[in-house]
Design an enzyme around this catalytic site. Structure first.
Site, PDB file in Angstrom:
ATOM      1  N   LYS A 131       0.867  -1.186   0.000  1.00 19.32           N
ATOM      2  CA  LYS A 131       0.000   0.000   0.000  1.00 19.32           C
ATOM      3  C   LYS A 131       0.894   1.223   0.000  1.00 19.32           C
ATOM      4  O   LYS A 131       2.018   1.175   0.505  1.00 19.32           O
ATOM      5  CB  LYS A 131      -0.880   0.023   1.258  1.00 19.32           C
ATOM      6  N   ASP A 171      -7.029   4.198  -4.582  1.00 14.33           N
ATOM      7  CA  ASP A 171      -7.693   4.066  -3.278  1.00 14.33           C
ATOM      8  C   ASP A 171      -8.295   5.452  -3.037  1.00 14.33           C
ATOM      9  O   ASP A 171      -8.523   6.200  -4.007  1.00 14.33           O
ATOM     10  CB  ASP A 171      -6.684   3.659  -2.189  1.00 14.33           C
TER      11      ASP A 171
END
Ligand code: NDP
Ligand code: 2IT
Length: 451
Positions: A131, A171
Site C-alpha cells: 500500500k 484508493d
C-alpha cells in the site's frame, strides 16, 4: 513450546507489536483483529509459531518514504510525503492501492498493507500485498496541480515498482485521473509501456469492470451471505456511506438487484432519500463527484431530501449497511443503533470501517457481517485480472470480467464459511477470512525459507 491460552497469546503478541511502534493505533487495530481470530488456529498448528510467521508478517519487507515537492498554479511550492509499504511478496508481486489524503501516515498505510496481504490471498490470484500514497489533499486542487503532484510522486516511485515487483492502483483520492498522470510519468521515465499500475483507462491497458469491481463485489458478497439465510438484496433497504468510487458502484449494483439505496455521504455529511436513489439520481451523483468534484449536500438540494450535516448515515433505519467511505466510520454506538433498527447485513466496501467495538457488536449479534478484506476484495481481484490481460496483451469483454469477479466473490464467501463456521452453524466471516487468507501466505513463506 508450553501451552498458552488464546488470550495470553494475543496479549503477548500485541505487546510485542505495540512495543515496536507504540503510536501506530490503526495498525495495532488491524493486527489485533487478525491475531484474535487466528490464535486458536495457530496454537493448534504450532509449526507456524515455531517459524514465527506472524512476527514476520507484521514486519514490512520494505518501506519507502520520500519527499514529493510540487508547485501550485500560483508558483507556491509545497512539500508532501510519499510512501510505499511493500508488505509481503510470498505469493506474488506487491499489490495494493495508493491513497492521497491528508490523514495518510505510516500507521494507516501499514494497516492497509497488512489487510491487503490477506485480502489478496483470498482472491486466489498471485498477488502479494502493499500500500502507498501521500498526505497530499487533492480536494480543491486544479487538474494541473494534481498532474504536477502525480508527476513528482512518480519521479521517485518509478524506481521501486514494476510489473514483476510492485503494482500500485487507486484508493481514496486516487481514481482514473490520477492513475493516468502517474502512468504517463512512469512511461516517460522508463520508456516502457507495461502494466505497472492497475485501474488504467480502457484505451491504454485498463480492464473493463475495474471501476465497478469493488462496489459490485461487495454487493455480490452480501448476496452470498444473504443466500445462506434463503434471502437476497431484492426489496432490502440499504444504507451506504461514502459517495466515491466504491459507494457509487455498490449503489449501482444494489439498484440493479432490486434493493432500495436510501443514503450516501461524504466527509461533510449524509443525504437521506427514503424513496430510494434511482439510476437517474445515481448518474447525477457520479457527475457531481467524478466531474464537478462537488459535495453530496448538492444532492439534497437538487432532489429536496434531508441532509444530515456532519453526520454519518447509521441512524437511518435499514436492512443492510454498506460502509464504503473510510476506516473506523462505524463506532460501537452506531453499530448498536444499526442492529436495533433492524439491520442484519453489513458488507464492508471500505477497509476496516467498523471499529473494534462495532465489529464485536456485529459478531455478538450474530448478524451477517462481511469484513472488508473479504467483502471488498473484488477491486483488487479485477486488478489481478487487469494484470493478466496486460501480460496476455489482450482485453476481455465486460461480461467475461464480471463473471470472473462474481466467481471470485462466491469462492471467497465459500472459504470464509469453510474456516469460519462454528458448531452452531453461525459463520464468523472475520475468522474465516483471516484464517483462509493467512494459510496460503504462511505456507508459501515456510516453503521459501527464512524470508
Ligand atoms: P474515493 O476517494 O473515491 O471516495 C471516498 C469517499 O469516502 C468519499 O465520499 C469521501 O468523502 C469519503 N471519505 C473519505 N475519507 C473520509 C473521512 N475521513 N471521513 C468521512 N468520509 C470520508 O475512495 P474509494 O471509494 O476508492 O474508497 C473508499 C473506501 O474503500 C476506502 O476505505 C478504500 O480503502 C476502500 N477500498 C477501495 C477500493 C478501490 O478499488 N477503490 C478497493 C477496496 C477498498 P470526501 O470526498 O468528502 O473526502
Ligand atoms: O484496498 C484495496 O484493495 C484497493 N484499494 C485496491 C487495490 C488494487 O490493487 O486494486
Amino acid at each position: 513450546m508450553k501451552t498458552k491460552s488464546s488470550k495470553s497469546f494475543v496479549d503477548d503478541f500485541m505487546n510485542y507489536v505495540k512495543s515496536k511502534d507504540p503510536m501506530q493505533f490503526e495498525f495495532h487495530q488491524a493486527v489485533k483483529e487478525v491475531v484474535e481470530t487466528l490464535a486458536g488456529y495457530l496454537l493448534a498448528n504450532p509449526r507456524y509459531l515455531h517459524a514465527r510467521i506472524l512476527e514476520r508478517m507484521v514486519e514490512p519487507e520494505r518501506m519507502i518514504q520520500f519527499r514529493v515537492p510540487w508547485a501550485d498554479d500560483r508558483g507556491n511550492i509545497h512539500i508532501n510525503r510519499g510512501y510505499r509499504i511493500e508488505m509481503n511478496s510470498a505469493i506474488g508481486p506487491y499489490k495494493g492501492g495508493l491513497r492521497f489524503h491528508p490523514t495518510v501516515n505510516q500507521s494507516i498505510l501499514k494497516f492497509l498493507a497488512f489487510e491487503q496481504v490477506l485480502k489478496n490471498s483470498l482472491t486466489s490470484l498471485p498477488m502479494g500485498g502493499g500500500k502507498g500514497g501521500s498526505d497530499f489533499d487533492p480536494k480543491g486542487k486544479t487538474d494541473n496541480e494534481v498532474m504536477r503532484f502525480c508527476q513528482s510522486f512518480m519521479s521517485e516511485l518509478f524506481r521501486h515498482i514494476g510489473q514483476y515487483t510492485d503494482v500500485p492502483a487507486g484508493d481514496i483520492g486516487v481514481g482514473g485521473r490520477e492513475i493516468g498522470f502517474l502512468f504517463g510519468q512512469y512511461k516517460r521515465l522508463r520508456n516502457e509501456f507495461t502494466g505497472i499500475l492497475t485501474g488504467k483507462g480502457i484505451e491504454w491497458g485498463g480492464s473493463l469492470i475495474r471501476p465497478e469491481a469493488t462496489g459490485y463485489g461487495a454487493v455480490y458478497f452480501a448476496e452470498e451471505m444473504l443466500k445462506t439465510r434463503n434471502d437476497s438484496i431484492k426489496g432490502k433497504v440499504v444504507a451506504i456511506s461514502g459517495s466515491g468510487n466504491v459507494a457509487q458502484f455498490a449503489a449501482e449494483k444494489v439498484i440493479e438487484l432490486g434493493g432500495r439505496v436510501v443514503t450516501l455521504s461524504d466527509s461533510s455529511g449524509s443525504i437521506y432519500d427514503p424513496g430510494g436513489i434511482d439510476t437517474e439520481k445515481l448518474a447525477f451523483v457520479k457527475e457531481l463527484k467524478n466531474i464537478h468534484r462537488g459535495r453530496i449536500k448538492e444532492y439534497a438540494e437538487k432532489y429536496n431530501v434531508q441532509y444530515l450535516g456532519k453526520q454519518r448515515p447509521w441512524s437511518i433505519k435499514c436492512d443492510a449497511a454498506l460502509p464504503c467511505a473510510t476506516e473506523n466510520e462505524i463506532n460501537g454506538e452506531e453499530a448498536r443503533m444499526l442492529t436495533k433498527n433492524g439491520c442484519f447485513v453489513v458488507a464492508e466496501g471500505a477497509n476496516m470501517p467498523s471499529n473494534y467495538d462495532a465489529e464485536h457488536h456485529f459478531l455478538d449479534s450474530k448478524i451477517l457481517y462481511g469484513p472488508g478484506k473479504a467483502a471488498n476484495a473484488g477491486g483488487v481481484a479485477v486488478s489481478g485480472l487487469e494484470m493478466t490481460q496486460n501480460s496476455m496483451r489482450l482485453a476481455w469483454s465486460r461480461e467475461e470480467v464480471d463473471s470472473k469477479l462474481h466467481s471470485i466473490m462466491v469462492n471467497i464467501h465459500k472459504m470464509c464459511v469453510q474456516f469460519g463456521q462454528d458448531t452452531n452453524g453461525y459463520t464468523n466471516y472475520v475468522k474465516g477470512a483471516n484464517i483462509a487468507g493467512f494459510v496460503k501466505v504462511a505456507n508459501s513463506m515456510m516453503a521459501q525459507g527464512l524470508v
